[in-house]
Scaffold this motif. Structure first.
Motif, PDB file in Angstrom:
ATOM      1  N   GLN A 287     -16.949  15.685 -12.039  1.00 21.69           N
ATOM      2  CA  GLN A 287     -16.416  17.013 -12.303  1.00 21.69           C
ATOM      3  C   GLN A 287     -15.424  17.432 -11.225  1.00 21.69           C
ATOM      4  OE1 GLN A 287     -17.239  18.765 -15.284  1.00 21.69           O
ATOM      5  NE2 GLN A 287     -15.300  19.672 -14.593  1.00 21.69           N
ATOM      6  N   ASN A 288     -15.705  17.084  -9.974  1.00 18.39           N
ATOM      7  CA  ASN A 288     -14.757  17.371  -8.895  1.00 18.39           C
ATOM      8  C   ASN A 288     -13.438  16.645  -9.120  1.00 18.39           C
ATOM      9  OD1 ASN A 288     -16.508  19.072  -7.533  1.00 18.39           O
ATOM     10  ND2 ASN A 288     -17.257  17.483  -6.151  1.00 18.39           N
ATOM     11  N   TYR A 289     -13.514  15.388  -9.601  1.00 13.24           N
ATOM     12  CA  TYR A 289     -12.296  14.639  -9.911  1.00 13.24           C
ATOM     13  C   TYR A 289     -11.508  15.350 -11.020  1.00 13.24           C
ATOM     14  CZ  TYR A 289      -9.240  11.175 -12.013  1.00 13.24           C
ATOM     15  OH  TYR A 289      -8.135  10.546 -12.553  1.00 13.24           O
ATOM     16  N   VAL A 290     -12.209  15.717 -12.090  1.00 16.60           N
ATOM     17  CA  VAL A 290     -11.547  16.365 -13.225  1.00 16.60           C
ATOM     18  C   VAL A 290     -10.864  17.659 -12.790  1.00 16.60           C
ATOM     19  CG1 VAL A 290     -11.947  17.515 -15.451  1.00 16.60           C
ATOM     20  CG2 VAL A 290     -13.079  15.331 -14.944  1.00 16.60           C
ATOM     21  N   ASP A 291     -11.539  18.434 -11.948  1.00 17.39           N
ATOM     22  CA  ASP A 291     -11.010  19.726 -11.499  1.00 17.39           C
ATOM     23  C   ASP A 291     -10.033  19.593 -10.333  1.00 17.39           C
ATOM     24  OD1 ASP A 291     -12.577  20.934 -13.417  1.00 17.39           O
ATOM     25  OD2 ASP A 291     -14.212  21.414 -12.039  1.00 17.39           O
ATOM     26  N   GLU A 292      -9.779  18.353  -9.891  1.00 12.45           N
ATOM     27  CA  GLU A 292      -8.869  18.073  -8.779  1.00 12.45           C
ATOM     28  C   GLU A 292      -9.302  18.777  -7.505  1.00 12.45           C
ATOM     29  OE1 GLU A 292      -4.649  17.403  -9.670  1.00 12.45           O
ATOM     30  OE2 GLU A 292      -5.037  18.183 -11.675  1.00 12.45           O
ATOM     31  N   ARG A 293     -10.624  18.814  -7.309  1.00  8.78           N
ATOM     32  CA  ARG A 293     -11.182  19.288  -6.045  1.00  8.78           C
ATOM     33  C   ARG A 293     -11.475  18.074  -5.162  1.00  8.78           C
ATOM     34  NH1 ARG A 293     -14.576  22.691  -9.565  1.00  8.78           N
ATOM     35  NH2 ARG A 293     -16.336  21.329  -9.066  1.00  8.78           N
ATOM     36  N   ASN A 294     -12.018  18.307  -3.976  1.00 11.09           N
ATOM     37  CA  ASN A 294     -12.361  17.210  -3.077  1.00 11.09           C
ATOM     38  C   ASN A 294     -13.426  16.320  -3.724  1.00 11.09           C
ATOM     39  OD1 ASN A 294     -10.607  18.008  -1.040  1.00 11.09           O
ATOM     40  ND2 ASN A 294     -12.143  19.332  -0.073  1.00 11.09           N
ATOM     41  N   PHE A 295     -13.178  15.022  -3.718  1.00 12.88           N
ATOM     42  CA  PHE A 295     -14.148  14.051  -4.239  1.00 12.88           C
ATOM     43  C   PHE A 295     -14.013  12.772  -3.422  1.00 12.88           C
ATOM     44  CE2 PHE A 295     -10.225  13.305  -6.517  1.00 12.88           C
ATOM     45  CZ  PHE A 295     -10.132  11.925  -6.586  1.00 12.88           C
ATOM     46  N   THR A 296     -15.012  11.933  -3.507  1.00  5.36           N
ATOM     47  CA  THR A 296     -14.975  10.652  -2.792  1.00  5.36           C
ATOM     48  C   THR A 296     -14.003   9.715  -3.491  1.00  5.36           C
ATOM     49  OG1 THR A 296     -17.295  10.927  -2.170  1.00  5.36           O
ATOM     50  CG2 THR A 296     -16.344   8.714  -1.961  1.00  5.36           C
ATOM     51  N   PRO A 297     -12.924   9.296  -2.843  1.00  6.01           N
ATOM     52  CA  PRO A 297     -11.952   8.427  -3.521  1.00  6.01           C
ATOM     53  C   PRO A 297     -12.548   7.064  -3.833  1.00  6.01           C
ATOM     54  CG  PRO A 297     -11.443   8.610  -1.185  1.00  6.01           C
ATOM     55  CD  PRO A 297     -12.539   9.591  -1.453  1.00  6.01           C
ATOM     56  N   GLY A 298     -11.929   6.373  -4.767  1.00  5.67           N
ATOM     57  CA  GLY A 298     -12.410   5.053  -5.150  1.00  5.67           C
ATOM     58  C   GLY A 298     -12.479   4.094  -3.979  1.00  5.67           C
ATOM     59  N   ASN A 299     -13.571   3.331  -3.897  1.00  7.65           N
ATOM     60  CA  ASN A 299     -13.707   2.358  -2.809  1.00  7.65           C
ATOM     61  C   ASN A 299     -13.152   0.987  -3.199  1.00  7.65           C
ATOM     62  OD1 ASN A 299     -15.800   1.802  -4.625  1.00  7.65           O
ATOM     63  ND2 ASN A 299     -17.197   1.112  -3.015  1.00  7.65           N
ATOM     64  N   VAL A 300     -12.699   0.842  -4.453  1.00  5.57           N
ATOM     65  CA  VAL A 300     -12.062  -0.399  -4.902  1.00  5.57           C
ATOM     66  C   VAL A 300     -10.578  -0.164  -5.194  1.00  5.57           C
ATOM     67  CG1 VAL A 300     -12.090  -2.242  -6.630  1.00  5.57           C
ATOM     68  CG2 VAL A 300     -14.253  -1.235  -5.859  1.00  5.57           C
ATOM     69  N   LEU A 301     -10.279   0.893  -5.927  1.00  5.86           N
ATOM     70  CA  LEU A 301      -8.905   1.365  -6.108  1.00  5.86           C
ATOM     71  C   LEU A 301      -8.848   2.824  -5.675  1.00  5.86           C
ATOM     72  CD1 LEU A 301      -8.020  -0.020  -9.682  1.00  5.86           C
ATOM     73  CD2 LEU A 301      -7.263  -0.963  -7.487  1.00  5.86           C
ATOM     74  N   ASN A 302      -7.942   3.132  -4.771  1.00  7.17           N
ATOM     75  CA  ASN A 302      -7.800   4.482  -4.237  1.00  7.17           C
ATOM     76  C   ASN A 302      -6.336   4.900  -4.407  1.00  7.17           C
ATOM     77  OD1 ASN A 302      -7.537   6.818  -2.711  1.00  7.17           O
ATOM     78  ND2 ASN A 302      -8.484   5.974  -0.857  1.00  7.17           N
ATOM     79  N   TRP A 303      -6.092   5.921  -5.221  1.00 10.45           N
ATOM     80  CA  TRP A 303      -4.735   6.359  -5.520  1.00 10.45           C
ATOM     81  C   TRP A 303      -3.965   6.769  -4.267  1.00 10.45           C
ATOM     82  CZ3 TRP A 303      -1.982   5.551  -9.692  1.00 10.45           C
ATOM     83  CH2 TRP A 303      -0.877   6.324  -9.991  1.00 10.45           C
TER      84      TRP A 303
ATOM     85  N   HIS B   1       0.844  -1.184   0.000  1.00  8.33           N
ATOM     86  CA  HIS B   1       0.000   0.000   0.000  1.00  8.33           C
ATOM     87  C   HIS B   1       0.880   1.235   0.000  1.00  8.33           C
ATOM     88  CE1 HIS B   1      -3.305  -2.725   1.353  1.00  8.33           C
ATOM     89  NE2 HIS B   1      -4.027  -1.862   0.665  1.00  8.33           N
ATOM     90  N   GLN B   2       0.517   2.203  -0.820  1.00  8.66           N
ATOM     91  CA  GLN B   2       1.307   3.428  -0.868  1.00  8.66           C
ATOM     92  C   GLN B   2       0.398   4.600  -1.215  1.00  8.66           C
ATOM     93  OE1 GLN B   2       5.017   3.001  -2.900  1.00  8.66           O
ATOM     94  NE2 GLN B   2       5.313   5.189  -3.168  1.00  8.66           N
ATOM     95  N   ASP B   3       0.661   5.733  -0.607  1.00  8.19           N
ATOM     96  CA  ASP B   3      -0.041   6.965  -0.941  1.00  8.19           C
ATOM     97  C   ASP B   3       0.658   7.596  -2.136  1.00  8.19           C
ATOM     98  OD1 ASP B   3      -1.280   9.390  -1.131  1.00  8.19           O
ATOM     99  OD2 ASP B   3      -0.887  10.028   0.935  1.00  8.19           O
ATOM    100  N   LEU B   4      -0.011   7.597  -3.289  1.00 12.11           N
ATOM    101  CA  LEU B   4       0.569   8.135  -4.510  1.00 12.11           C
ATOM    102  C   LEU B   4       0.046   9.534  -4.828  1.00 12.11           C
ATOM    103  CD1 LEU B   4       0.669   4.982  -6.821  1.00 12.11           C
ATOM    104  CD2 LEU B   4       2.493   5.966  -5.434  1.00 12.11           C
ATOM    105  N   SER B   5      -0.515  10.210  -3.845  1.00 10.53           N
ATOM    106  CA  SER B   5      -0.948  11.593  -4.054  1.00 10.53           C
ATOM    107  C   SER B   5       0.219  12.421  -4.593  1.00 10.53           C
ATOM    108  CB  SER B   5      -1.432  12.210  -2.737  1.00 10.53           C
ATOM    109  OG  SER B   5      -2.509  11.472  -2.199  1.00 10.53           O
ATOM    110  N   ARG B   6      -0.043  13.168  -5.656  1.00 12.27           N
ATOM    111  CA  ARG B   6       0.955  14.014  -6.309  1.00 12.27           C
ATOM    112  C   ARG B   6       2.097  13.199  -6.929  1.00 12.27           C
ATOM    113  NH1 ARG B   6      -0.600  16.286  -1.730  1.00 12.27           N
ATOM    114  NH2 ARG B   6       1.217  15.547  -0.571  1.00 12.27           N
ATOM    115  N   LYS B   7       1.840  11.899  -7.158  1.00 12.36           N
ATOM    116  CA  LYS B   7       2.800  11.043  -7.845  1.00 12.36           C
ATOM    117  C   LYS B   7       2.204  10.545  -9.154  1.00 12.36           C
ATOM    118  CE  LYS B   7       5.761  11.090  -4.377  1.00 12.36           C
ATOM    119  NZ  LYS B   7       7.083  11.741  -4.480  1.00 12.36           N
TER     120      LYS B   7
END
Length: 224
Positions: free
Chosen positions: A187-203, A17-23
């Protein structure tokens, strides 16, 4: 920009498991081997949404997201058909085509795809713009065991890679939900605003294996 760099050559990394935020994952070579295998928390899907961002200069066909089961090698595939200039979702080995996408090279594109097994409808959101809904396959769900791969297109369960369909470039922000995401959340995902992360795959909490020459780098962003 200071980069965090992980280079894996001719080896297989253990799943973690790894946090890939901004990666981002960088696929630097055309090859029929290098790929990333994503380990999902669910195996069966009555509906789903997949979102990701990609950056490439390829001028040929290539796979963007490949989910296979023993029954269907293209149980859920997102594929760019360069000859016809179409983004093609494949569901249970059946495809539908979405033309008119401005898939420009050397820039980030956000792509979200939804499918519902009851209605059989698939929809593509390309850089925040929705497509018409099209019928592709209904009546049966996707049933595991699933293998999800970035960088290659599976012609067999976990393999059968074609070098001429491999991805070269960068992929980031991959999320998978086992339901249809709302248009506002997309749209929140596209605009990189707060959105509910994936419940199966979460970056931000991704379990994955890297095979061969793939890098993890800081995400490439424009400076203003």
């Amino acid at each position: 920009m200071k980069l965090f760099l992980l280079l894996v050559m001719l080896t297989t990394c253990a799943a973690k498991h790894q946090d890939l935020s901004r990666k981002m994952f960088t696929f630097p070579l055309q090859t029929n081997r290098a790929h990333v295998r994503l380990n999902a928390t669910a195996q069966d899907f009555r509906s789903l949404t997949v979102c990701h961002r990609s950056f490439t200069d390829l001028k040929r066909d290539h796979a963007l997201f490949s989910l296979a089961t023993p029954t269907h090698s293209n149980d859920f595939l997102i594929f760019w058909d360069d000859k016809n200039k179409e983004m093609e979702p494949h569901i249970k080995d059946r495809k539908t085509e979405f033309g008119g996408r401005d898939y420009k090279p050397n820039m980030w594109h956000s792509i979200c795809t939804t499918w519902d097994s009851e209605s059989g409808l698939v929809q593509l959101w390309f850089d925040g713009l929705p497509s018409t809904r099209k019928y592709v396959s209904s009546g049966t769900q996707i049933t595991g065991p699933t293998i999800i791969i970035l960088g290659q297109e599976q012609d067999a369960h976990g393999g059968g890679f074609d070098i001429n369909q491999s991805f070269v470039g960068m992929i980031a922000d991959v999320h998978l939900w086992d339901y249809i995401l709302s248009s506002c959340e997309i749209q929140n995902y596209v605009d990189e605003r707060n959105f509910t992360p994936g419940n199966v795959l979460n970056w931000s909490a991704l379990e994955f294996n890297i095979i061969d020459r793939v890098l993890i780098e800081d995400k490439l962003v424009a400076c203003h």
